[in-house]
Enzyme design. Sequence first.
Site, PDB file in Angstrom:
ATOM      1  N   ARG A 260       1.169  -1.490  -0.111  1.00 28.00           N
ATOM      2  CA  ARG A 260      -0.254   0.195  -0.203  1.00 28.00           C
ATOM      3  C   ARG A 260       0.922   1.006  -0.074  1.00 28.00           C
ATOM      4  O   ARG A 260       1.458   1.236   0.822  1.00 28.00           O
ATOM      5  CB  ARG A 260      -0.851  -0.429   1.015  1.00 28.00           C
ATOM      6  CG  ARG A 260      -1.896   0.971   1.435  1.00 28.00           C
ATOM      7  CD  ARG A 260      -2.840   0.634   2.209  1.00 28.00           C
ATOM      8  NE  ARG A 260      -1.800   1.799   3.900  1.00 28.00           N
ATOM      9  CZ  ARG A 260      -1.054   1.826   4.800  1.00 28.00           C
ATOM     10  NH1 ARG A 260      -2.804   0.402   5.630  1.00 28.00           N
ATOM     11  NH2 ARG A 260      -0.800   2.150   5.281  1.00 28.00           N
ATOM     12  N   HIS A 264      -3.551   4.378   4.904  1.00 31.54           N
ATOM     13  CA  HIS A 264      -4.913   3.583   4.617  1.00 31.54           C
ATOM     14  C   HIS A 264      -5.935   3.961   4.690  1.00 31.54           C
ATOM     15  O   HIS A 264      -6.314   3.116   3.505  1.00 31.54           O
ATOM     16  CB  HIS A 264      -4.931   2.658   6.868  1.00 31.54           C
ATOM     17  CG  HIS A 264      -6.154   2.234   6.330  1.00 31.54           C
ATOM     18  ND1 HIS A 264      -6.360   1.280   5.795  1.00 31.54           N
ATOM     19  CD2 HIS A 264      -7.213   2.275   7.267  1.00 31.54           C
ATOM     20  CE1 HIS A 264      -7.551   0.616   6.394  1.00 31.54           C
ATOM     21  NE2 HIS A 264      -8.204   1.139   7.291  1.00 31.54           N
ATOM     22  N   TYR A 273       4.142   5.812  11.448  1.00 32.16           N
ATOM     23  CA  TYR A 273       4.158   4.574  12.031  1.00 32.16           C
ATOM     24  C   TYR A 273       4.987   3.374  11.263  1.00 32.16           C
ATOM     25  O   TYR A 273       5.283   2.259  11.346  1.00 32.16           O
ATOM     26  CB  TYR A 273       2.800   2.740  12.641  1.00 32.16           C
ATOM     27  CG  TYR A 273       1.942   3.714  11.257  1.00 32.16           C
ATOM     28  CD1 TYR A 273       1.775   2.240  10.627  1.00 32.16           C
ATOM     29  CD2 TYR A 273       0.774   4.246  11.489  1.00 32.16           C
ATOM     30  CE1 TYR A 273       1.177   2.940   9.420  1.00 32.16           C
ATOM     31  CE2 TYR A 273      -0.216   4.092   9.809  1.00 32.16           C
ATOM     32  CZ  TYR A 273       0.219   3.533   9.368  1.00 32.16           C
ATOM     33  OH  TYR A 273      -1.011   3.394   8.606  1.00 32.16           O
TER      34      TYR A 273
HETATM   35  C1  LIG Z   1     -15.178  -6.138  10.863  1.00 34.96           C
HETATM   36  C2  LIG Z   1     -14.584  -5.090  11.260  1.00 34.96           C
HETATM   37  N1  LIG Z   1     -13.460  -5.052  12.123  1.00 34.96           N
HETATM   38  C3  LIG Z   1     -12.366  -4.068  12.362  1.00 34.96           C
HETATM   39  C4  LIG Z   1     -12.334  -2.537  10.852  1.00 34.96           C
HETATM   40  C5  LIG Z   1     -12.021  -1.701  10.967  1.00 34.96           C
HETATM   41  N2  LIG Z   1     -10.401  -1.795   9.896  1.00 34.96           N
HETATM   42  C6  LIG Z   1     -11.108  -0.821   9.016  1.00 34.96           C
HETATM   43  S1  LIG Z   1      -9.707  -1.380   7.248  1.00 34.96           S
HETATM   44  C7  LIG Z   1      -8.372  -2.927   9.172  1.00 34.96           C
HETATM   45  C8  LIG Z   1      -7.303  -3.506   8.394  1.00 34.96           C
HETATM   46  C9  LIG Z   1      -7.948  -4.189   7.404  1.00 34.96           C
HETATM   47  O1  LIG Z   1      -6.304  -4.006   7.448  1.00 34.96           O
HETATM   48  P1  LIG Z   1      -6.512  -5.546   5.997  1.00 34.96           P
HETATM   49  O2  LIG Z   1      -7.414  -6.892   5.651  1.00 34.96           O
HETATM   50  O3  LIG Z   1      -5.235  -5.832   5.132  1.00 34.96           O
HETATM   51  O4  LIG Z   1      -7.312  -4.707   4.271  1.00 34.96           O
HETATM   52  P2  LIG Z   1      -6.423  -3.583   3.528  1.00 34.96           P
HETATM   53  O5  LIG Z   1      -6.831  -2.444   4.130  1.00 34.96           O
HETATM   54  O6  LIG Z   1      -4.432  -2.770   4.196  1.00 34.96           O
HETATM   55  O7  LIG Z   1      -6.257  -3.854   2.298  1.00 34.96           O
HETATM   56  C10 LIG Z   1      -9.047  -2.664   9.975  1.00 34.96           C
HETATM   57  C11 LIG Z   1      -9.395  -3.987  11.508  1.00 34.96           C
HETATM   58  C12 LIG Z   1     -13.407  -3.174  10.258  1.00 34.96           C
HETATM   59  N3  LIG Z   1     -13.760  -2.037   9.442  1.00 34.96           N
HETATM   60  N4  LIG Z   1     -14.344  -4.287  10.413  1.00 34.96           N
END
Ligand SMILES: Cc1ncc(C[n+]2csc(CCOP(=O)(O)OP(=O)(O)O)c2C)c(N)n1
Length: 378
Positions: A260, A264, A273
């Site tokens: 990425r 985020h 971080y």
């Molecule tokens: C069920 C749930 N738990 C927590 C969150 C908060 N949250 C949003 S994005 C994220 C991280 C996701 O990481 P990843 O699956 O690696 O996807 P990326 O954003 O890196 O593409 C979290 C924990 C959420 N949106 N949904």
Amino acid sequence: MPHRTVYDAKIEHLQILDEEGKLDKKLAKDTLNDEQVVYLYEQMRICRELDEIAFKLQRSGRMGTYPQNKGQEANAVGSALAMKKGTDWLVPAYRENAALFMHGLPMHYVIVYWMGDERGSKIPEGVNITPLSVPIGTHMLHATGIAWASKIRKEQDKAVITYFGDGATSEGDFHGAMNFASVMQVPCIFYCQNNQWAISVPREQQMNSQTVAQKALAYDMPTLQVDGNDIFAVFKAVKDARRRAVEGGGPSFIEAVTYRLGDHTTADDARRYRDEAEVEAWKAKDPLIRTRLYMESQGVWDDKKQAELEDRAKKIVGEVVKAAEGIEKPHTDDFFDHMFAELPEDMQRQRDTLRTSSIGRHPEQVGLRGKPVQAGSR
Ligand SMILES: Cc1ncc(C[n+]2csc(CCOP(=O)(O)OP(=O)(O)O)c2C)c(N)n1
Ligand SMILES: [Mg+2]
């Protein structure tokens, strides 16, 4: 023999186009021709433009939160081309914009969605895509369900692909979806974009597995790790998985190693971080750079074509923003219209008083209070 090996496995990594834009011709056999490469490059570049503009829209208060796709575009375009448009189903998370556009989603839908308007989730008829999923992992269950339904209906030549991040594989829903897909042998491809981070949590801190791909071994799925910034590897992996799926070979797993490059979301500041050196190292692996190097080495791309594309991308995205901002204002009835078959009386009253802009006044003044609730009447 009391002590013997009952299971043995290894994880393969596939790269076909390296970081310098050099192609492994043997592995590239039956993958992409130059015309397809140019097409995928154009899709990636247009998407990159959309990302930059979306970021600016958020910063200038014209859009809500937005998650950039920057750096991960090869995953979307390579996989989308390997899937059958109009037949297969795409079940996305939120970092696969280009795949959605290639399968027929009008581009402004994504902007409308991130502007906070649910009409961005009302996918046009005939476009086989489910709405973006911000809840992490929940949509993988839907993908398994769609694939299972397709199997029950004995539909021919149809598969499902679902996209999710590395972080999603630490969620219970992931394991539920994978287990069920495996037990029922459904035609589903699980595509993990391992971009090394789940918001501010690095991969090593949220899982103790050496690879994400190995998690699929537990479900006895064919599994592979690919270079997710390599359109050739992505295309080949998804094409093979799709073939297996439509031939009755069940689900597959693909871990795509990517990065990425942006924050985020626009609500995040990754500099707090993340090590700048890490980001710089990955910038050199940008899928757009290596694809362009390859095209130039083939004599199918030059600076003039690049300038024309950049111009076209700007125009396209300009039109997309105009379409998104020009969408008619939603009606306040929309708050009430999509939950109940028949709207309860108190809600009808809420709906009607809202229409006369009486909200904000004391409920008794607008007749919202109704009969007092009796003790024990629940
Ligand atoms: C069920 C749930 N738990 C927590 C969150 C908060 N949250 C949003 S994005 C994220 C991280 C996701 O990481 P990843 O699956 O690696 O996807 P990326 O954003 O890196 O593409 C979290 C924990 C959420 N949106 N949904
Ligand atoms: Mg991630």
